[in-house]
Design a protein around this motif. Structure first.
Motif, short mmCIF file in Angstrom:
data_model
loop_
_atom_site.label_atom_id
_atom_site.label_comp_id
_atom_site.label_asym_id
_atom_site.label_seq_id
_atom_site.Cartn_x
_atom_site.Cartn_y
_atom_site.Cartn_z
N UNK A 1 72.26 -9.28 67.94
CA UNK A 1 72.65 -10.27 69.19
C UNK A 1 73.03 -9.15 70.40
N UNK A 2 73.14 -8.32 70.20
CA UNK A 2 72.92 -8.06 71.90
C UNK A 2 71.95 -8.11 73.42
N UNK A 3 71.10 -7.72 72.69
CA UNK A 3 69.88 -7.35 73.51
C UNK A 3 69.77 -8.37 74.70
N UNK A 4 70.05 -8.89 76.16
CA UNK A 4 70.36 -9.72 76.95
C UNK A 4 68.05 -10.16 77.58
N UNK A 5 67.64 -8.97 77.52
CA UNK A 5 66.42 -8.62 78.65
C UNK A 5 65.30 -8.10 78.16
N UNK A 6 64.43 -8.77 77.63
CA UNK A 6 63.12 -7.91 76.87
C UNK A 6 62.27 -7.55 77.56
N UNK A 7 61.75 -6.68 78.16
CA UNK A 7 59.99 -6.67 78.68
C UNK A 7 58.74 -6.76 78.17
N UNK A 8 58.28 -6.99 77.31
CA UNK A 8 57.18 -6.44 76.43
C UNK A 8 55.47 -7.09 77.36
N UNK A 9 54.81 -6.18 78.33
CA UNK A 9 54.10 -6.52 79.23
C UNK A 9 53.17 -5.97 78.93
N UNK A 10 51.76 -6.32 78.76
CA UNK A 10 50.59 -5.82 78.68
C UNK A 10 50.70 -5.16 77.65
N UNK A 11 51.07 -5.49 75.99
CA UNK A 11 51.19 -4.84 75.21
C UNK A 11 50.40 -5.62 74.45
N UNK A 12 49.28 -6.35 74.44
CA UNK A 12 48.47 -6.79 73.49
C UNK A 12 49.10 -7.54 72.30
N UNK A 13 49.78 -8.39 72.24
CA UNK A 13 50.32 -9.66 71.05
C UNK A 13 49.88 -10.60 71.24
N UNK A 14 49.41 -10.50 70.01
CA UNK A 14 48.32 -11.24 68.96
C UNK A 14 48.99 -12.45 68.81
N UNK A 15 48.33 -13.88 68.69
CA UNK A 15 49.07 -15.04 68.47
C UNK A 15 50.27 -15.38 67.62
N UNK A 16 50.39 -14.30 66.26
CA UNK A 16 51.41 -14.53 64.94
C UNK A 16 52.86 -13.92 66.03
N UNK B 1 66.15 -13.19 79.49
CA UNK B 1 64.83 -12.78 79.71
C UNK B 1 63.83 -11.96 78.47
N UNK B 2 62.93 -12.80 78.95
CA UNK B 2 61.66 -11.96 78.67
C UNK B 2 60.29 -12.11 79.03
N UNK B 3 59.59 -11.09 79.17
CA UNK B 3 58.66 -11.21 79.67
C UNK B 3 57.39 -10.63 79.55
N UNK B 4 56.47 -11.37 78.93
CA UNK B 4 55.28 -11.13 78.53
C UNK B 4 54.17 -11.17 79.01
N UNK B 5 54.12 -11.32 80.25
CA UNK B 5 52.90 -11.50 81.22
C UNK B 5 52.29 -10.22 80.83
N UNK B 6 51.19 -10.35 81.09
CA UNK B 6 50.17 -9.39 80.94
C UNK B 6 49.26 -9.09 79.25
N UNK B 7 49.75 -10.69 78.69
CA UNK B 7 49.13 -9.95 77.69
C UNK B 7 47.96 -10.91 77.29
N UNK B 8 47.62 -11.33 76.38
CA UNK B 8 45.79 -12.19 76.18
C UNK B 8 45.76 -13.19 76.63
#
Length: 100
Positions: free
Chosen positions: A46-61, A78-85
């Motif tokens: 309940x504290x995180x406001x911004x999370x970036x996970x750019x190009x970390x190879x996230x899968x469908x699950x 804010x959630x940045x998941x750009x650059x993933x598959x």
């Protein structure tokens, strides 16, 4: 960082003393396991406001679990998941539905 490191970070996100508001895990080798660990932690964090996970190879699950977490977590702005598959359309659709 590795998936194991992401698991440790996710445990830190659940800590009673956590005041972390921004976390950038971009360009690390988290993969699906690491993404799933972070997504699970977002259900209770309940504290995180911004999370970036750019190009970390996230899968469908991992993307689907992130979508579910967004439905519960009310502090993440804010959630940045750009650059993933980009072929992981099922996960992207789940994310879009969770915010739309």
């Amino acid at each position: 960082l590795t998936p194991v490191a992401a698991e440790h970070i996710s445990l830190g996100l659940l800590s009673l003393f956590n005041t972390l508001s921004d976390l950038d895990l971009s360009y690390n080798k988290l993969g699906g396991d690491g993404g799933r660990s972070i997504a699970s932690a977002l259900h209770e964090n309940c504290t995180l406001r911004r999370l970036a996970m750019v190009n970390v190879n996230l899968d469908v699950e991992a993307l689907q679990l992130l979508a579910a977490a967004l439905g519960v977590n009310k502090t993440l702005e804010h959630l940045d998941i750009s650059g993933n598959n980009p072929r992981q359309n099922t996960g992207i659709v789940a994310l879009a539905r969770s915010i739309g």
